[in-house]
Design a protein around this motif. Structure first.
Motif, PDB file in Angstrom:
ATOM      1  N   ASN A   1      -6.902  -6.698  18.687  1.00 26.36           N
ATOM      2  CA  ASN A   1      -5.973  -5.640  19.094  1.00 26.36           C
ATOM      3  C   ASN A   1      -4.796  -5.547  18.136  1.00 26.36           C
ATOM      4  OD1 ASN A   1      -7.518  -4.941  21.309  1.00 26.36           O
ATOM      5  ND2 ASN A   1      -6.363  -6.223  22.716  1.00 26.36           N
ATOM      6  N   GLU A   2      -4.233  -6.692  17.777  1.00 26.34           N
ATOM      7  CA  GLU A   2      -3.109  -6.694  16.838  1.00 26.34           C
ATOM      8  C   GLU A   2      -3.532  -6.153  15.476  1.00 26.34           C
ATOM      9  OE1 GLU A   2      -0.596 -10.231  16.700  1.00 26.34           O
ATOM     10  OE2 GLU A   2      -1.500 -10.843  18.598  1.00 26.34           O
ATOM     11  N   MET A   3      -4.704  -6.535  15.040  1.00 25.56           N
ATOM     12  CA  MET A   3      -5.153  -6.121  13.715  1.00 25.56           C
ATOM     13  C   MET A   3      -5.534  -4.651  13.670  1.00 25.56           C
ATOM     14  SD  MET A   3      -4.692  -8.543  11.562  1.00 25.56           S
ATOM     15  CE  MET A   3      -3.183  -8.886  12.445  1.00 25.56           C
ATOM     16  N   GLN A   4      -5.996  -4.074  14.784  1.00 25.81           N
ATOM     17  CA  GLN A   4      -6.265  -2.640  14.760  1.00 25.81           C
ATOM     18  C   GLN A   4      -4.951  -1.882  14.660  1.00 25.81           C
ATOM     19  OE1 GLN A   4      -8.528  -1.400  18.163  1.00 25.81           O
ATOM     20  NE2 GLN A   4      -6.967  -2.022  19.617  1.00 25.81           N
ATOM     21  N   SER A   5      -3.881  -2.437  15.225  1.00 30.94           N
ATOM     22  CA  SER A   5      -2.558  -1.827  15.059  1.00 30.94           C
ATOM     23  C   SER A   5      -2.118  -1.928  13.602  1.00 30.94           C
ATOM     24  CB  SER A   5      -1.537  -2.521  15.965  1.00 30.94           C
ATOM     25  OG  SER A   5      -1.870  -2.340  17.315  1.00 30.94           O
ATOM     26  N   CYS A   6      -2.428  -3.052  12.980  1.00 34.57           N
ATOM     27  CA  CYS A   6      -2.104  -3.220  11.560  1.00 34.57           C
ATOM     28  C   CYS A   6      -2.899  -2.239  10.699  1.00 34.57           C
ATOM     29  CB  CYS A   6      -2.373  -4.656  11.118  1.00 34.57           C
ATOM     30  SG  CYS A   6      -1.239  -5.860  11.873  1.00 34.57           S
TER      31      CYS A   6
ATOM     32  N   ASP B   1      11.157  -0.613   7.634  1.00 37.22           N
ATOM     33  CA  ASP B   1      10.363  -0.945   8.827  1.00 37.22           C
ATOM     34  C   ASP B   1       8.880  -1.074   8.487  1.00 37.22           C
ATOM     35  OD1 ASP B   1      12.755  -0.560  10.132  1.00 37.22           O
ATOM     36  OD2 ASP B   1      12.049   1.083  11.401  1.00 37.22           O
ATOM     37  N   HIS B   2       8.406  -0.213   7.605  1.00 37.47           N
ATOM     38  CA  HIS B   2       6.985  -0.222   7.247  1.00 37.47           C
ATOM     39  C   HIS B   2       6.620  -1.509   6.507  1.00 37.47           C
ATOM     40  CE1 HIS B   2       7.745   4.357   7.133  1.00 37.47           C
ATOM     41  NE2 HIS B   2       7.479   3.964   8.364  1.00 37.47           N
TER      42      HIS B   2
ATOM     43  N   ASN C   1       4.269  -6.935   6.597  1.00 41.44           N
ATOM     44  CA  ASN C   1       4.502  -8.365   6.397  1.00 41.44           C
ATOM     45  C   ASN C   1       4.207  -9.147   7.682  1.00 41.44           C
ATOM     46  OD1 ASN C   1       5.476 -10.552   4.633  1.00 41.44           O
ATOM     47  ND2 ASN C   1       7.100 -10.704   6.163  1.00 41.44           N
ATOM     48  N   ASN C   2       4.599  -8.603   8.810  1.00 43.12           N
ATOM     49  CA  ASN C   2       4.317  -9.259  10.089  1.00 43.12           C
ATOM     50  C   ASN C   2       2.814  -9.340  10.343  1.00 43.12           C
ATOM     51  OD1 ASN C   2       7.000  -9.772  10.636  1.00 43.12           O
ATOM     52  ND2 ASN C   2       7.268  -7.912  11.824  1.00 43.12           N
ATOM     53  N   CYS C   3       2.089  -8.307   9.956  1.00 40.58           N
ATOM     54  CA  CYS C   3       0.627  -8.343  10.061  1.00 40.58           C
ATOM     55  C   CYS C   3       0.066  -9.469   9.197  1.00 40.58           C
ATOM     56  CB  CYS C   3       0.020  -7.010   9.609  1.00 40.58           C
ATOM     57  SG  CYS C   3       0.317  -5.633  10.726  1.00 40.58           S
TER      58      CYS C   3
ATOM     59  N   GLU D   1       1.942  -8.000  -3.963  1.00 44.38           N
ATOM     60  CA  GLU D   1       2.443  -6.982  -4.884  1.00 44.38           C
ATOM     61  C   GLU D   1       2.719  -5.674  -4.136  1.00 44.38           C
ATOM     62  OE1 GLU D   1       1.520  -5.153  -9.276  1.00 44.38           O
ATOM     63  OE2 GLU D   1      -0.231  -5.638  -8.036  1.00 44.38           O
ATOM     64  N   ALA D   2       1.815  -5.301  -3.248  1.00 50.17           N
ATOM     65  CA  ALA D   2       2.007  -4.075  -2.464  1.00 50.17           C
ATOM     66  C   ALA D   2       3.272  -4.171  -1.626  1.00 50.17           C
ATOM     67  CB  ALA D   2       0.792  -3.817  -1.570  1.00 50.17           C
ATOM     68  N   LEU D   3       3.494  -5.296  -0.987  1.00 52.34           N
ATOM     69  CA  LEU D   3       4.693  -5.464  -0.158  1.00 52.34           C
ATOM     70  C   LEU D   3       5.965  -5.403  -0.993  1.00 52.34           C
ATOM     71  CD1 LEU D   3       3.515  -8.174   2.359  1.00 52.34           C
ATOM     72  CD2 LEU D   3       4.451  -5.939   2.932  1.00 52.34           C
ATOM     73  N   ASN D   4       5.965  -6.076  -2.139  1.00 49.91           N
ATOM     74  CA  ASN D   4       7.143  -6.034  -3.012  1.00 49.91           C
ATOM     75  C   ASN D   4       7.426  -4.612  -3.485  1.00 49.91           C
ATOM     76  OD1 ASN D   4       7.808  -8.778  -2.877  1.00 49.91           O
ATOM     77  ND2 ASN D   4       6.362  -9.286  -4.506  1.00 49.91           N
ATOM     78  N   LEU D   5       6.373  -3.878  -3.819  1.00 52.13           N
ATOM     79  CA  LEU D   5       6.559  -2.498  -4.263  1.00 52.13           C
ATOM     80  C   LEU D   5       6.990  -1.590  -3.110  1.00 52.13           C
ATOM     81  CD1 LEU D   5       3.582  -2.194  -6.763  1.00 52.13           C
ATOM     82  CD2 LEU D   5       6.038  -2.191  -7.309  1.00 52.13           C
TER      83      LEU D   5
END
Length: 153
Positions: A24-29, A116-117, A122-124, A140-144
């Motif tokens: 469930n959490e991962m489908q939200s991610c 927030d995004h 990152n929380n996922c 790299e995606a998160l840093n960008l």
């Protein structure tokens, strides 16, 4: 011997609710990843196209990881190995993800990324961590994403 078997069964039974919760959490991610990808379709012109491409690649790889390592095997396990039932459930999951994407679009109508995004992705990643090249692409995606949030749209 009986105690060992009983403990083993308890572990198997107790894993299922945890696995269902993670699915469930991962489908939200996954919905979040689709939402961010949609935002990048309409990204402001001052976003570096190469940065956008790298964010998309890292998030796309992470989305595939979630599907391959968590959602697909979890649905199969939940349905006792019945592939047809798991496929039907996947369709329900996909429909629910689209509902989540629409909710995110209503909450964030501007065509830009927000901190927030990046925090949500990152929380996922804290709940389901890929390894190797997949992890590097995600980092790299998160840093960008953080970099792009600082650019006004």
């Amino acid at each position: 011997m009986k105690k060992i078997l009983t403990i083993g069964l308890l572990l198997i039974v107790s894993k299922s609710p945890l696995a269902a919760g993670l699915i469930n959490e991962m489908q939200s991610c996954q919905a979040l990843i689709v939402f961010v990808d949609n935002k990048l379709d309409l990204a402001p012109s001052n976003y570096d196209p190469e940065d956008v491409k790298k964010v998309r690649k890292g998030l796309g790889t992470y989305n595939q990881y979630i599907q391959r390592q968590i959602v697909s095997p979890g649905l199969l396990e939940f349905n006792g190995g019945d592939k047809d039932k798991a496929n039907q459930m996947q369709k329900q999951v996909d429909t629910y993800k689209q509902t989540l994407v629409k909710q995110l679009e209503a909450r964030y109508p501007k065509n830009r990324l927000f901190m927030d995004h990046a925090i949500a992705v990152n929380n996922c990643a804290k709940k389901a961590v890929p390894s190797g090249g997949e992890l590097n692409e995600l980092k790299e995606a998160l840093n960008l994403m953080v970099k792009l949030t600082k650019i006004s749209g």
